[in-house]
Design a protein around this motif. Structure first.
Motif, PDB file in Angstrom:
ATOM      1  N   GLY A 114      48.862  39.148  35.814  1.00 46.05           N
ATOM      2  CA  GLY A 114      49.165  39.636  33.796  1.00 46.05           C
ATOM      3  C   GLY A 114      47.829  39.233  33.401  1.00 46.05           C
ATOM      4  O   GLY A 114      47.012  39.473  32.362  1.00 46.05           O
ATOM      5  N   ILE A 115      46.266  39.027  34.680  1.00 45.25           N
ATOM      6  CA  ILE A 115      45.649  38.567  34.258  1.00 45.25           C
ATOM      7  C   ILE A 115      44.222  38.974  33.438  1.00 45.25           C
ATOM      8  O   ILE A 115      43.855  39.937  35.214  1.00 45.25           O
ATOM      9  CB  ILE A 115      44.501  37.234  34.555  1.00 45.25           C
ATOM     10  CG1 ILE A 115      45.768  36.137  34.689  1.00 45.25           C
ATOM     11  CG2 ILE A 115      43.487  37.037  34.052  1.00 45.25           C
ATOM     12  CD1 ILE A 115      45.413  34.968  35.690  1.00 45.25           C
ATOM     13  N   ALA A 116      43.456  39.883  33.123  1.00 45.42           N
ATOM     14  CA  ALA A 116      42.827  40.955  32.459  1.00 45.42           C
ATOM     15  C   ALA A 116      41.452  40.907  33.228  1.00 45.42           C
ATOM     16  O   ALA A 116      41.175  39.643  34.354  1.00 45.42           O
ATOM     17  CB  ALA A 116      42.430  41.158  31.420  1.00 45.42           C
ATOM     18  N   PRO A 117      40.866  41.949  34.083  1.00 41.84           N
ATOM     19  CA  PRO A 117      39.709  41.636  35.175  1.00 41.84           C
ATOM     20  C   PRO A 117      38.327  40.944  33.522  1.00 41.84           C
ATOM     21  O   PRO A 117      38.006  41.539  32.920  1.00 41.84           O
ATOM     22  CB  PRO A 117      39.546  42.500  36.049  1.00 41.84           C
ATOM     23  CG  PRO A 117      40.627  43.617  35.495  1.00 41.84           C
ATOM     24  CD  PRO A 117      41.491  42.644  34.229  1.00 41.84           C
ATOM     25  N   SER A 118      37.946  40.430  34.866  1.00 41.40           N
ATOM     26  CA  SER A 118      36.895  39.616  33.900  1.00 41.40           C
ATOM     27  C   SER A 118      35.330  40.692  33.094  1.00 41.40           C
ATOM     28  O   SER A 118      35.098  41.552  34.966  1.00 41.40           O
ATOM     29  CB  SER A 118      35.662  38.901  34.309  1.00 41.40           C
ATOM     30  OG  SER A 118      35.495  38.498  35.952  1.00 41.40           O
TER      31      SER A 118
END
Length: 437
Positions: A117-121
């Motif tokens: 659930g972490i957005a790509p940097s």
């Protein structure tokens, strides 16, 4: 649950950059895709020929072809160029593979973050991370690449030459090709009489020289340092300055001056001896006297180095240990034996090992003072004072025996590395690293 992680990894394995594009890192993906296209095209065109060149070292030498009444020079394969070019291509391919693996790992980590659930940097965030957290590695990249091509590659080249027949006059490109011969060069060097007699003779003198040169300079420096460090000695700064002068003067100048001083015909030393009726000593022309001379001159050059190092150790020894020894009634010799020498030996053992390894490869003293002479008629391209390293130099620069020189270089490395590692692991400096904290 791990769909992004698995999909990104598979795509990045198939084509570099696809995993990043799938993870919506478009700038990074496009850059990696460009690297894939350029690298793939380059290695498809060059890698097969590079492997062929390394395996065969060429098939057709440069030769003359008669056309009518004239001869035309037909350019063929150059074995050494093929060897160098093949090494360069393989190293570049290895770097490309490393980038490919990093690409897969990056896509795997980013896909894992998406699954959590972490957005790509973004690309800007990635660059900020590299500049902030990976800045030391970024700065070390260019020196590492320079070391790879300017140090490691020449070493690999020298090692590979030892397994070829690259030597004059039979196998010098471009008129002749070079072939792989395996360990034949080492076998000839150690068993063929014309070579083995020279190798064993030079090897024995190299070991004798390294031991004597190391012992004399180390214990000479130790003696001078102990004398200067005595309480009753005045003008210690003056004494240190006087003894450091031989080291401060460039070694090239010192050795060339010494060569003139020990000249058998016109040197000042022999002229002074003749005034006292002692005759002229063949310092540089007699094999035995030449070896004595290089040892004496090496002491002149090397003792100041050991003196400075040991003086630094002496100043670090706690003075209360000497005061406690005096209270217990210890003599000056007992304080030297129980306190001073153990501290000095513990601190300087790694340096002593380094000096021994350096003396095995002490090119300057031998080459500049005697050039390996006097000539020894029983030796192959070597003189009576030649070390393995100066003999290697003559084989390469003067006689074009590149395969034998490379084999000798490998033997020197094995000897120096083995002795250094063995002696250091047996020393107290290695066994008791935490004794002085």
């Amino acid at each position: 649950m791990r769909s992004h992680q698995r999909t990104a990894s598979i795509l990045s394995v198939i084509i570099m950059g696809l995993g990043q594009l799938y993870n919506r890192q478009f700038v990074k993906g496009i850059l990696l895709l460009c690297v894939e296209i350029m690298g793939g095209y380059y290695f498809v065109m060059r890698l097969p020929h590079a492997v062929w060149g390394l395996v065969t070292l060429g098939e057709v030498p440069t030769h003359l072809v008669k056309i009518g009444k004239r001869y035309k020079n037909v350019v063929g394969d150059h074995s050494v160029n093929l060897l160098i070019g093949g090494l360069v291509i393989l190293i570049l391919f290895a770097l490309f593979v490393i980038v490919y693996v990093m690409n897969v790992r990056d896509a795997y980590r980013t896909g894992k973050q998406r699954d959590e659930g972490i957005a790509p940097s973004s690309f800007r965030a990635s660059m900020s991370y590299v500049a902030d957290r990976r800045f030391p590695q970024l700065l070390l990249t260019l020196p590492a690449i320079s070391v790879l091509f300017l140090t490691i590659m020449p070493i690999l080249m020298a090692v590979l030459l030892a397994f070829t027949n690259y030597s004059a006059p039979e196998h010098i490109p471009p008129a002749k090709l070079v072939d792989w011969v395996g360990f034949q060069t080492f076998i000839d060097l150690l068993s063929l009489k014309t070579w083995s007699h020279t190798f064993y003779g030079v090897f024995v003198w190299t070991v004798i020289w390294a031991v004597i040169a190391t012992v004399t300079t180390y214990f000479g420096g130790l003696l001078v340092a102990l004398l200067i460090d005595q309480k009753g000695i005045r003008f210690k700064g003056l004494w240190r300055s006087l003894f450091i002068i031989p080291y401060a003067i460039p070694q090239l100048i010192s050795l060339l001056v010494m060569r003139n001083l020990f000249n058998g015909q016109f040197g000042p030393i022999n002229q002074y001896l003749s005034y006292f009726g002692l005759g002229k000593v063949p310092w540089l022309t007699d094999p035995t006297w030449a070896k004595v001379t290089v040892i004496l001159v090496n002491m002149w050059v090397g003792i100041p180095v050991s003196m400075v190092l040991i003086l630094g150790v002496l100043t670090a020894i706690p003075k209360d240990m000497y005061e406690a020894a005096e209270v217990d009634g210890a003599t000056a010799f007992q304080k030297l034996r129980v306190i001073t020498l153990p501290f000095v030996f513990f601190a300087t053992t790694p340096i002593l090992i380094t000096q021994f390894a350096g003396n095995i490869n002490n090119f300057n003293v031998i080459f500049l003072l005697t050039n390996g002479d006097p000539v020894n008629g029983d030796y192959q391209y070597a003189g009576s004072t030649d070390l393995l390293v100066t003999w290697l130099y003559k084989l390469t620069l003067n006689n074009n025996k590149y395969n034998f020189a490379s084999a000798i270089g490998i033997i020197i490395f094995v000897i120096v590395a083995s002795l250094s590692i063995w002696s250091y692991r047996r020393s107290r400096s290695f066994k008791e690293e935490d004794m002085i904290q």
